[in-house]
Design a protein around this motif. Structure first.
Motif, short mmCIF file in Angstrom:
data_model
loop_
_atom_site.label_atom_id
_atom_site.label_comp_id
_atom_site.label_asym_id
_atom_site.label_seq_id
_atom_site.Cartn_x
_atom_site.Cartn_y
_atom_site.Cartn_z
N HIS A 30 58.14 35.23 42.49
CA HIS A 30 58.85 36.45 42.90
C HIS A 30 59.14 36.41 44.39
O HIS A 30 60.25 36.74 44.83
CB HIS A 30 57.99 37.67 42.55
CG HIS A 30 58.65 38.97 42.84
ND1 HIS A 30 58.45 39.66 44.00
CD2 HIS A 30 59.52 39.71 42.11
CE1 HIS A 30 59.17 40.77 43.99
NE2 HIS A 30 59.82 40.83 42.84
N ARG A 31 58.16 35.98 45.17
CA ARG A 31 58.34 35.88 46.61
C ARG A 31 59.40 34.84 46.96
O ARG A 31 60.25 35.05 47.82
CB ARG A 31 57.01 35.52 47.28
CG ARG A 31 57.08 35.30 48.78
CD ARG A 31 57.51 36.60 49.47
NE ARG A 31 57.69 36.41 50.88
CZ ARG A 31 56.81 36.84 51.80
NH1 ARG A 31 55.73 37.46 51.43
NH2 ARG A 31 57.05 36.63 53.06
N ALA A 32 59.37 33.69 46.27
CA ALA A 32 60.35 32.64 46.52
C ALA A 32 61.76 33.13 46.19
O ALA A 32 62.72 32.84 46.92
CB ALA A 32 60.02 31.40 45.71
N ALA A 33 61.88 33.89 45.11
CA ALA A 33 63.19 34.44 44.75
C ALA A 33 63.68 35.43 45.80
O ALA A 33 64.86 35.43 46.17
CB ALA A 33 63.12 35.11 43.37
N ALA A 34 62.78 36.25 46.30
CA ALA A 34 63.15 37.20 47.34
C ALA A 34 63.54 36.47 48.63
O ALA A 34 64.53 36.84 49.28
CB ALA A 34 61.99 38.16 47.61
N ASP A 35 62.78 35.44 48.98
CA ASP A 35 63.11 34.66 50.18
C ASP A 35 64.47 33.99 50.02
O ASP A 35 65.24 33.93 50.97
CB ASP A 35 62.03 33.61 50.44
CG ASP A 35 60.74 34.20 50.99
OD1 ASP A 35 60.75 35.38 51.40
OD2 ASP A 35 59.73 33.49 50.99
N ALA A 36 64.75 33.48 48.82
CA ALA A 36 66.03 32.83 48.59
C ALA A 36 67.18 33.83 48.68
O ALA A 36 68.26 33.52 49.19
CB ALA A 36 66.04 32.15 47.22
N LEU A 37 66.94 35.05 48.20
CA LEU A 37 67.98 36.07 48.21
C LEU A 37 68.19 36.64 49.60
O LEU A 37 69.33 36.78 50.06
CB LEU A 37 67.61 37.18 47.24
CG LEU A 37 68.61 38.32 47.07
CD1 LEU A 37 69.96 37.79 46.55
CD2 LEU A 37 68.08 39.38 46.13
N PHE A 38 67.11 36.97 50.27
CA PHE A 38 67.21 37.66 51.56
C PHE A 38 66.99 36.75 52.75
O PHE A 38 67.21 37.19 53.89
CB PHE A 38 66.18 38.81 51.61
CG PHE A 38 66.42 39.84 50.56
CD1 PHE A 38 67.51 40.68 50.62
CD2 PHE A 38 65.53 39.97 49.50
CE1 PHE A 38 67.73 41.64 49.63
CE2 PHE A 38 65.73 40.92 48.53
CZ PHE A 38 66.83 41.75 48.58
N GLY A 39 66.52 35.56 52.53
CA GLY A 39 66.25 34.64 53.64
C GLY A 39 64.82 34.82 54.13
O GLY A 39 64.31 35.92 54.16
N GLN A 40 64.19 33.72 54.49
CA GLN A 40 62.79 33.77 54.92
C GLN A 40 62.63 34.57 56.21
O GLN A 40 61.62 35.21 56.41
CB GLN A 40 62.24 32.38 55.11
CG GLN A 40 61.89 31.71 53.81
CD GLN A 40 61.17 30.41 54.03
OE1 GLN A 40 61.48 29.67 54.96
NE2 GLN A 40 60.20 30.13 53.19
N ALA A 83 61.72 38.22 55.83
CA ALA A 83 60.39 38.58 55.36
C ALA A 83 59.49 39.01 56.52
O ALA A 83 58.62 39.83 56.32
CB ALA A 83 59.76 37.42 54.58
N GLY A 84 59.68 38.44 57.69
CA GLY A 84 58.82 38.76 58.82
C GLY A 84 59.31 39.92 59.67
O GLY A 84 58.63 40.34 60.57
N LYS A 85 60.51 40.41 59.39
CA LYS A 85 61.07 41.48 60.21
C LYS A 85 60.71 42.85 59.62
O LYS A 85 60.70 43.04 58.41
CB LYS A 85 62.60 41.36 60.27
CG LYS A 85 63.05 40.13 61.00
CD LYS A 85 64.56 40.07 61.05
CE LYS A 85 65.02 38.80 61.75
NZ LYS A 85 66.46 38.69 61.74
N GLY A 86 60.45 43.78 60.48
CA GLY A 86 60.17 45.14 60.05
C GLY A 86 61.45 45.90 59.84
O GLY A 86 62.44 45.72 60.57
#
Length: 72
Positions: free
Chosen positions: A54-64, A67-70
């Motif tokens: 799930h996390r990998a799919a989210a990273d692929a969709l939104f970019g890694q 994930a670190g930005k607020g």
């Protein structure tokens, strides 16, 4: 949703199991316990793998980097 920043509650099931006296158990009971624990390990690993996918799919969709930005 994962909450990695939350501390694990003290006295959780794994901690209680690790501290339990195994002396009173028979060999058959210990075998049953091992089977149950192996089944639980498999369940936890499956959940972990699902969460990772799930996390990998989210990273692929939104970019890694997202994930670190607020969010604002």
């Amino acid at each position: 949703m994962d909450e990695p920043d939350r501390p694990r509650p003290s006295g959780d099931a794994a901690s209680r199991l690790a501290g339990e006296d195994l002396g009173p158990y028979s060999q058959a009971e210990l075998d049953d316990r091992i089977a149950l624990l192996n089944a639980e390990i498999a369940r936890v690993k499956a959940h972990r793998d699902k969460a990772a996918a799930h996390r990998a799919a989210a990273d692929a969709l939104f970019g890694q980097s997202a994930a670190g930005k607020g969010g604002g």
